[in-house]
Design an enzyme around this catalytic site. Structure first.
Site, PDB file in Angstrom:
ATOM      1  N   HIS A 170     -41.147 -23.266 -61.715  1.00 51.93           N
ATOM      2  CA  HIS A 170     -41.737 -24.394 -62.144  1.00 51.93           C
ATOM      3  C   HIS A 170     -41.425 -25.282 -61.502  1.00 51.93           C
ATOM      4  O   HIS A 170     -40.170 -25.665 -60.719  1.00 51.93           O
ATOM      5  CB  HIS A 170     -41.595 -24.403 -63.235  1.00 51.93           C
ATOM      6  CG  HIS A 170     -39.725 -24.430 -64.112  1.00 51.93           C
ATOM      7  ND1 HIS A 170     -38.852 -23.633 -63.391  1.00 51.93           N
ATOM      8  CD2 HIS A 170     -39.008 -25.528 -64.211  1.00 51.93           C
ATOM      9  CE1 HIS A 170     -38.203 -23.969 -63.458  1.00 51.93           C
ATOM     10  NE2 HIS A 170     -37.484 -25.061 -63.163  1.00 51.93           N
ATOM     11  N   HIS A 226     -40.224 -30.040 -56.814  1.00 46.69           N
ATOM     12  CA  HIS A 226     -39.951 -28.544 -56.132  1.00 46.69           C
ATOM     13  C   HIS A 226     -39.921 -27.574 -56.742  1.00 46.69           C
ATOM     14  O   HIS A 226     -40.266 -27.613 -58.730  1.00 46.69           O
ATOM     15  CB  HIS A 226     -37.961 -28.726 -55.936  1.00 46.69           C
ATOM     16  CG  HIS A 226     -36.900 -28.997 -56.154  1.00 46.69           C
ATOM     17  ND1 HIS A 226     -36.677 -29.377 -57.234  1.00 46.69           N
ATOM     18  CD2 HIS A 226     -36.656 -27.587 -56.885  1.00 46.69           C
ATOM     19  CE1 HIS A 226     -35.854 -29.486 -58.566  1.00 46.69           C
ATOM     20  NE2 HIS A 226     -35.610 -28.474 -57.999  1.00 46.69           N
TER      21      HIS A 226
END
Length: 173
Positions: free
Chosen positions: A34, A115
């Site tokens: 995620h 990220h």
């Protein structure tokens, strides 16, 4: 209860990331791959109603978000986390900023660096070896995300979806 907000990429990208996380991320079983849009925060039942109402308004006004992954990077020397870098863009930054406003306003523990974590909790030596190996991969990827999720943390430390919010123009599947 403890909550957070994240974007889950496509299953195809999650599967690719998980092929590395199984080996390099001790949090592999706690949450799927995620992009954290809002760091964990505490809220009670009464606060949650206001928060959800606010998130619904944010989602209704936000355009789908394009993510472009360009390289493997690391947060070293702050910590030994290796990740896929998601290029920051105005839609992603705006969504992040809105989810730190209104009833969700609080100090951010870190600067926003979008990220997808590949691995963490490495020793310095292991971090250096794994990072150099992963930097050799061709990991360029682009996709458009049309939803994000409000998550809550279970007693065992794992995270699960509380509610999904579709962005303006997002598909209804």
């Amino acid at each position: 209860m403890r909550y957070g907000i994240a974007i889950f990429p496509s299953k195809l990208l999650q599967d690719k990331i998980n092929s590395y996380r199984k080996r390099y991320d001790p949090h592999y079983a706690l949450i799927p791959p995620h992009i954290t849009i809002k760091d964990p925060f505490e809220a009670d039942e009464a606060e949650l109603k206001e928060i959800i109402s606010y998130i619904e308004r944010v989602a209704a006004e936000a355009e789908p978000v394009k993510i472009d992954i360009t390289k493997v990077s690391s947060f070293y020397p702050v910590n030994n986390v290796i990740y896929l870098k998601v290029e920051e863009n105005s839609a992603l930054s705006a969504l992040h900023d809105q989810l730190y406003s209104g009833p969700l306003e609080h100090e951010q523990p870190y600067n926003f660096v979008p990220h997808l974590t590949l691995g963490q909790k490495f020793s310095d030596e292991e971090h250096s070896d794994v990072l150099e190996r992963l930097k050799m991969l061709d990991i360029r990827h682009s996709e458009t995300i049309d939803r994000f999720q409000l998550l809550y943390q279970l007693e065992n430390g794992s995270w699960t979806v509380y509610e999904t919010f579709r962005l303006k123009g997002g598909s209804r599947d």
